[in-house]
Design an enzyme around this catalytic site. Structure first.
Site, short mmCIF file in Angstrom:
data_model
loop_
_atom_site.label_atom_id
_atom_site.label_comp_id
_atom_site.label_asym_id
_atom_site.label_seq_id
_atom_site.Cartn_x
_atom_site.Cartn_y
_atom_site.Cartn_z
CG ASN A 92 -1.38 -2.33 84.18
OD1 ASN A 92 -0.72 -1.17 84.13
ND2 ASN A 92 -1.60 -3.16 85.13
NE ARG A 107 9.09 5.16 85.01
CZ ARG A 107 9.07 4.92 83.55
NH1 ARG A 107 8.71 6.01 82.66
NH2 ARG A 107 9.30 3.80 83.07
CG HIS A 124 16.09 1.09 86.37
ND1 HIS A 124 15.75 0.03 87.18
CD2 HIS A 124 14.73 1.64 85.93
CE1 HIS A 124 14.47 -0.04 87.58
NE2 HIS A 124 13.94 0.99 86.79
NE ARG A 170 3.79 -4.45 90.16
CZ ARG A 170 4.74 -3.71 89.62
NH1 ARG A 170 5.37 -3.33 90.60
NH2 ARG A 170 5.23 -3.48 88.42
CG HIS A 220 8.30 0.18 92.32
ND1 HIS A 220 9.57 1.04 92.36
CD2 HIS A 220 8.23 0.05 90.80
CE1 HIS A 220 10.05 1.08 91.24
NE2 HIS A 220 9.22 0.46 90.31
#
Length: 687
Positions: free
Chosen positions: A49, A376, A436, A565, A593
């Protein structure tokens, strides 16, 4: 953990808030209730990260400084130069904390007969093994750079780790060199067991052990090696050459990323100062860059792949992904979806339903078209192979693939080229906007009519991440919703035309306006003496416009519960500003997520799942889709699982002005929401 001071009365700076999210990840590595090897893997996640943070966010702030801009409006009222200094201080403290945590874990590993040894601790019974391992696997993979004052240093790879070697020669001369730690070999080498003990040596220490072999042509008196790592700006810069395809431009830009400007230099704090200054001079690193003293080992992201060693007792208990009640993977998925909607909640439910949907579409002679967005993909993607299969079978397959999905650009380019070769029609979104949204719609010939089936998700169509990311996917044959989804695909092809949508909420044209209207309705209800509330779950909230709207709702008396989150620029619980807002963050085994919006609507909730966080980029600069939930059973399911998450008192942290990441503790029965949600779905199957 470091507590940054607040610099603005209304917002928390997004970079500082992000660092506090990463501090929550580090808390998992520190938490002794987490299995020991999993704690090491959280250390790896923390480090990975941090690498991405410096490549993207730190690099952005640095560009603001270099451009001579104050950046206050973009940075929450803080000067960019001031922010860079604060970031560096927080990171230095977090790095120090992480080293202490690593040392503690390694001590506990010893009590489990797992020994991570260095080059000075190699036992006699290991010599033959490591000699053969070095000769056969490591030595052929080495890239060793001999440094010379008269020769320019080659560009060091972004985020690669290097051993900086110092050789003391005769007559007080020095010779410097760099050894690149090979990425093609597992960082952790399992050595032969002995007397019930497991031994692991890192490849870094194996190289230190064989320094004399690597540099045997040099006549030195002493030799030492310390690790360094450089992180580069990951911004993609595009050429304006109109003769090049978009794929070619992205490909070249990804290659240029390897020689981007340095934004962070991490070094072993025990390195000789002369060696450090020599390297910084050769690399062109100056005081404007973030220079971080660290421990003996860098690239601790590799701990994400720390070997299991056959020790299931030191890992999370594996859970078996559940089936969806009433939706079989053996029969026709279309025939079931035509009767009712289904909600898949990964990883609690198996991702196989998405693959099954596309495979059935690829084979079904009645299916004429398939349209899907891809952000992705897994390294080996059944999604991609199903789409190629469909094209080979004569279906019209349209794929909107996002070539600018950060750090997955090359993988998406490779898949795009493969799909295009096999007859898939590729659409590269809309200029200036990332696509997205996560959606798919197929058209199937039924009698004399065309019927649509589809799915809309909060996450990527990626079999690998679906095992660890929590995400909702709605399977539906609701023709009204799918008609709207089809319009989004039409927008990709004719993006000069802006469509109107009756059901879904889309960015960049409508999200803010529609969300504001829904919030205004809650405000209106409260002012009329009716109940008014919001329940939202997302990854991040950074849009000041959205934050201000929530403050307005709070001041009107609307009760707001938020599960965030990551970054949270909103400050909850401030009298006269946000006293009716509560925010928690859950960091646990799975990465939270999923995005969910619930608007009370006078106790007749309006519920949406979404691909969009409440960030400026998601609202203004991306194509996003929020999908309404009309099925009452699914709506209740989403409300139930939100409540389970909201009542977490094991892994939930309270987000507040102090940003101290305190765990939510109370006298109620222990609820670890991720385990409780799995039980919730297990029990539904039994009813």
């Amino acid at each position: 953990m470091t507590k940054p001071e607040k610099h603005n009365n209304s917002y928390i700076n997004r970079e500082i808030s992000w660092l506090q999210f990463n501090a929550r990840v580090l808390q998992e590595a520190e938490d002794e209730s987490v299995p020991l090897i999993e704690r090491l893997r959280f250390l790896g996640i923390f480090s990975n990260n941090l690498d991405e943070f410096f490549k993207v966010r730190y690099a952005t702030v640095k560009r603001i400084v270099q451009a001579g801009k104050g950046g206050k409006s973009e940075l929450g009222g803080m000067k960019a130069t001031e922010l860079l200094e604060i970031i560096t201080q927080i990171v230095i403290k977090q790095q120090s904390d992480s080293l202490d945590i690593l040392s503690n874990i390694e001590q506990q590993l010893k009590t489990e007969n797992i020994f991570v040894i260095d080059e000075t601790q190699i036992e006699d019974f290991h010599h033959e093994f490591i000699k053969n391992y070095f000769i056969q696997k490591v030595s052929p993979a080495l890239v060793t750079i001999i440094l010379n004052d008269s020769v320019e240093l080659p560009n060091l790879k972004d985020s690669a780790a290097y051993l900086a070697v110092r050789m003391e020669m005769n007559e007080n001369q020095k010779q410097f060199a760099l050894i690149e730690i090979p990425k093609t070999i597992n960082r952790f080498i399992e050595l032969p067991h002995n007397r019930g003990r497991n031994y692991i040596i890192m490849i870094d220490d194996l190289l230190r052990y064989f320094l004399n072999d690597i540099f045997n042509i040099f006549n030195y008196n002493s030799i030492s090696a310390h690790m360094v790592k450089i992180t580069r700006d990951a911004e993609l810069d595009f050429e304006s050459d109109l003769s090049k395809s978009f794929i070619d431009k992205i490909s070249e830009s990804v290659m240029h990323r390897q020689i981007g400007q340095p934004v962070r230099f991490v070094y072993d704090k025990n390195i000789h100062q002369e060696t450090l200054q020599y390297l910084m001079s050769k690399m062109g690193i100056d005081s404007q860059d973030s220079i971080i003293p660290g421990g003996r080992y860098h690239n601790r992201r590799d701990y994400m792949g720390f070997p299991s060693l056959g020790r299931a007792d030191l890992l999370y208990e594996k859970i078996e992904a559940l089936p969806l009640k009433g939706l079989s993977l053996e029969g026709s998925i279309f025939s079931e979806i035509s009767k009712k909607d289904y909600l898949m909640y990964a990883p609690y439910h198996t991702f196989s339903y998405v693959v099954k949907f596309l495979r059935e579409a690829a084979l079904d002679p009645k299916v004429k078209t398939i349209k899907i967005t891809i952000y992705r993909l897994a390294e080996i993607s059944h999604i991609a192979s199903s789409l190629i299969n469909a094209a080979i079978n004569g279906k019209t397959v349209t794929v909107s693939i996002e070539l600018q999905a950060r750090f997955d650009e090359q993988a998406n380019i490779d898949y795009a080229q493969q799909m295009e070769k096999d007859g898939v029609h590729l659409v590269f979104g809309v200029q200036g906007l990332k696509v997205h949204s996560k959606m798919c719609v197929i058209e199937r010939e039924e009698g004399k009519k065309i019927k649509r089936y589809g799915f809309i998700s909060t996450g990527n169509f990626n079999e690998s991440t679906a095992k660890i990311y929590t995400d909702y996917t709605l399977f539906t044959a609701n023709q009204s919703i799918l008609k709207d989804i089809n319009k989004v695909f039409a927008f990709f092809e004719t993006n000069y035309q802006i469509f109107k949508y009756k059901h879904i909420i889309t960015s960049p044209h409508y999200t803010q306006k529609v969300i504001f209207n829904l919030i205004d309705n809650e405000i209106k209800n409260v002012k009329s003496g009716k109940p008014g509330y919001l329940k939202v779950k997302m990854n991040s909230i950074t849009s000041y416009k959205m934050v201000d709207k929530l403050y307005e709702a709070s001041n009107a008396g609307v009760k707001i519960q938020m599960i965030v989150r990551g970054i949270c620029c909103l400050i909850p619980g401030i009298k006269g500003m946000s006293e009716n807002i509560e925010v928690i963050s859950i960091v646990d085994k799975f990465l939270e997520h999923s995005r969910l919006y619930v608007f009370g609507n006078n106790n007749n909730p309006k519920v949406y799942i979404s691909s969009a966080d409440w960030m400026t980029r998601n609202i203004e600069n991306r194509v996003e889709v929020s999908c309404p939930i009309y099925d009452e059973n699914i709506k209740q399911e989403l409300l139930d699982t939100f409540e389970i998450s909201w009542n977490d008192n094991v892994k939930a942290r309270i987000l507040n002005e102090a940003q101290d990441n305190i765990y939510r503790k109370n006298n109620k029965n222990k609820i670890r929401s991720q385990l409780a949600i799995y039980d919730y779905y297990s029990n539904k199957l039994k009813k």
